[in-house]
Each structure stands twice: as C-alpha cells, then as structure tokens.
Design a protein around this motif. Structure first.
Motif, short mmCIF file in Angstrom:
data_model
loop_
_atom_site.label_atom_id
_atom_site.label_comp_id
_atom_site.label_asym_id
_atom_site.label_seq_id
_atom_site.Cartn_x
_atom_site.Cartn_y
_atom_site.Cartn_z
N GLN A 24 0.86 -1.19 0.00
CA GLN A 24 0.00 0.00 0.00
C GLN A 24 0.89 1.24 0.00
O GLN A 24 1.92 1.27 0.66
N PHE A 25 0.47 2.24 -0.73
CA PHE A 25 1.23 3.48 -0.82
C PHE A 25 0.33 4.65 -0.50
O PHE A 25 -0.83 4.69 -0.92
N PHE A 26 0.87 5.61 0.23
CA PHE A 26 0.16 6.82 0.58
C PHE A 26 1.04 8.01 0.21
O PHE A 26 2.22 8.01 0.52
N GLY A 27 0.47 9.00 -0.45
CA GLY A 27 1.20 10.20 -0.80
C GLY A 27 0.40 11.42 -0.42
O GLY A 27 -0.83 11.41 -0.46
N PRO A 76 -5.45 9.10 -2.51
CA PRO A 76 -6.07 7.96 -1.82
C PRO A 76 -5.08 6.80 -1.74
O PRO A 76 -4.10 6.74 -2.50
N GLN A 77 -5.31 5.90 -0.82
CA GLN A 77 -4.47 4.72 -0.69
C GLN A 77 -4.40 4.00 -2.03
O GLN A 77 -5.42 3.78 -2.67
N GLU A 78 -3.20 3.66 -2.45
CA GLU A 78 -2.98 2.96 -3.72
C GLU A 78 -2.24 1.65 -3.44
O GLU A 78 -1.31 1.62 -2.64
N PHE A 79 -2.65 0.59 -4.11
CA PHE A 79 -1.88 -0.66 -4.06
C PHE A 79 -0.90 -0.61 -5.23
O PHE A 79 -1.30 -0.53 -6.38
N LEU A 80 0.40 -0.62 -4.93
CA LEU A 80 1.43 -0.55 -5.97
C LEU A 80 2.21 -1.85 -6.04
O LEU A 80 2.51 -2.45 -5.00
N ARG A 102 5.02 13.97 1.40
CA ARG A 102 5.27 12.77 2.22
C ARG A 102 4.87 11.55 1.41
O ARG A 102 3.83 11.53 0.75
N MET A 103 5.72 10.53 1.48
CA MET A 103 5.45 9.24 0.85
C MET A 103 5.60 8.17 1.92
O MET A 103 6.60 8.14 2.61
N THR A 104 4.59 7.34 2.05
CA THR A 104 4.61 6.27 3.04
C THR A 104 4.21 4.97 2.35
O THR A 104 3.17 4.92 1.68
N ALA A 105 5.03 3.93 2.51
CA ALA A 105 4.70 2.61 1.96
C ALA A 105 4.40 1.66 3.12
O ALA A 105 5.04 1.71 4.16
N ASP A 106 3.41 0.81 2.92
CA ASP A 106 3.04 -0.18 3.92
C ASP A 106 3.13 -1.55 3.26
O ASP A 106 2.29 -1.89 2.42
N GLN A 127 11.13 -3.23 8.74
CA GLN A 127 10.79 -1.88 9.17
C GLN A 127 9.52 -1.46 8.45
O GLN A 127 9.37 -1.68 7.25
N ASP A 128 8.59 -0.86 9.19
CA ASP A 128 7.35 -0.40 8.60
C ASP A 128 6.83 0.77 9.42
O ASP A 128 7.40 1.10 10.47
N PHE A 129 5.78 1.37 8.97
CA PHE A 129 5.17 2.52 9.62
C PHE A 129 3.87 2.10 10.29
O PHE A 129 3.10 1.34 9.72
N LEU A 130 3.67 2.60 11.49
CA LEU A 130 2.39 2.47 12.19
C LEU A 130 1.95 3.85 12.62
O LEU A 130 2.77 4.65 13.07
N GLY A 131 0.69 4.13 12.49
CA GLY A 131 0.17 5.41 12.95
C GLY A 131 -1.33 5.42 12.88
O GLY A 131 -1.93 4.71 12.07
N GLN A 132 -1.93 6.21 13.73
CA GLN A 132 -3.38 6.31 13.74
C GLN A 132 -3.74 7.79 13.83
O GLN A 132 -4.06 8.31 14.88
#
Length: 172
Positions: A24-27, A76-80, A102-106, A127-132
């Motif tokens: 998942q990618f968020f920009g 919007p959230q994109e599946f890349l 900002r670019m965040t990959a999950d 390593q990954d990102f967590l956030g709410q």
C-alpha cells in the motif's frame, strides 16, 4: 518527508522512488501559499523494452475548504506493485509556494488474510510505519506478518518504536 518550493522560476520538482515489493502506498502534498499539484506516476516497460510513464493519480493541494486545504493534496491509498515510481510536484499559480511532500509505503497487511508472508523464520528485521492519525498517509493502525517454522523451535520477536514518548505513542 521532503520540503522545497515551486513557482514561476522553478515550476516542477520530481521525486523518484522504488517499491521493492508490492504494498500500500500513501502520498500527500501540503502547499503553503498557493495551489500546487501532486502526480503519482508509474514507470512501466512494455514487451518491446520501451519505457512508459503512466499517470496513476493526481490531486491539487490548495488552501480552500473546511480544513484550510489540509487534506486537499492527499492521494487515496494505492496498491502498488514492485517497481519504479515518481511523485511530481507542479506549481499551479504564479505565486511561489513552499511545500511538504510525504510518501509512506506499507508492506505489511492489515488482516490475517492480507498478511505479509515473510516465509521461513530466519534472523531478519523488518521496518514499517504504524500510525493512527486523521489523514490517509498517516493512518496505518495494523501491520500483520505471516511466517513459517520449518522445524520445532523457539520463536523470539522484538518490537521497537522510533519514537518512545509514551504519552504520544503506544503500540503492542
């Protein structure tokens, strides 16, 4: 997260990144003074070896709306899939604007069904990102991993937060 500015003398900034695996990618783009556009581009190679740039999504970040444009530049959230991509920031006004991108990959799944399969257990780190938080690029409350034990044995996992301020950050 990167910051720069665009305007009449420097209309476009290009950021190239690689997704080493699908995920998942968020920009997001925050334009401070005037509108700017964010484009998500995928680099694709056809069966003849010709490289093409394909527009996946685009948004204009501005200062309008109920939240003063804060969420206007959220993709919007994109599946890349794995591969090369570009984030392009373009000025959309004659007034220069500073910006943050900002670019965040999950890479980890959010459910048992979509868990990231890391295969057989070895000595490895992920390593990954967590956030709410209330914006798409910072809202990833769950990461789920799937693994295989090739033989009976002990499994030991260690979890570490980059920020350990317990009044702000909590995870388990």
């Amino acid at each position: 997260t990167f910051g720069d500015s665009v305007g009449p003398s420097d209309t476009t900034d290009v950021y190239k990144f690689t997704m080493p695996r699908e995920g998942q990618f968020f920009g997001r783009l925050r334009a401070d003074n005037s509108p700017a556009e964010i484009d998500l581009i995928q680099e694709q190679t056809d069966d003849k070896g010709v490289v093409h740039e394909v527009l996946l999504d685009s948004r204009q970040a501005n200062q309008s709306g109920t939240d003063a444009g804060f969420s206007s530049g959220d993709l919007p959230q994109e599946f890349l899939t794995a591969g090369n991509y570009f984030m392009i920031v373009t000025a959309r006004s004659s007034t220069p604007t500073s910006y943050l991108i900002r670019m965040t990959a999950d890479y980890a799944g959010n459910t048992l069904a979509s868990a990231r399969n890391i295969g057989s257990v070895t000595d490895n780190s992920f390593q990954d990102f967590l956030g709410q938080f209330g914006t798409p690029s910072l809202n990833d409350p769950f990461d789920t991993y799937k693994f295989k034990m090739d033989a009976a044995g002990l499994f030991d996992a260690k979890f570490q937060l980059d920020n350990t301020d317990e009044s702000t950050f909590d995870a388990h």
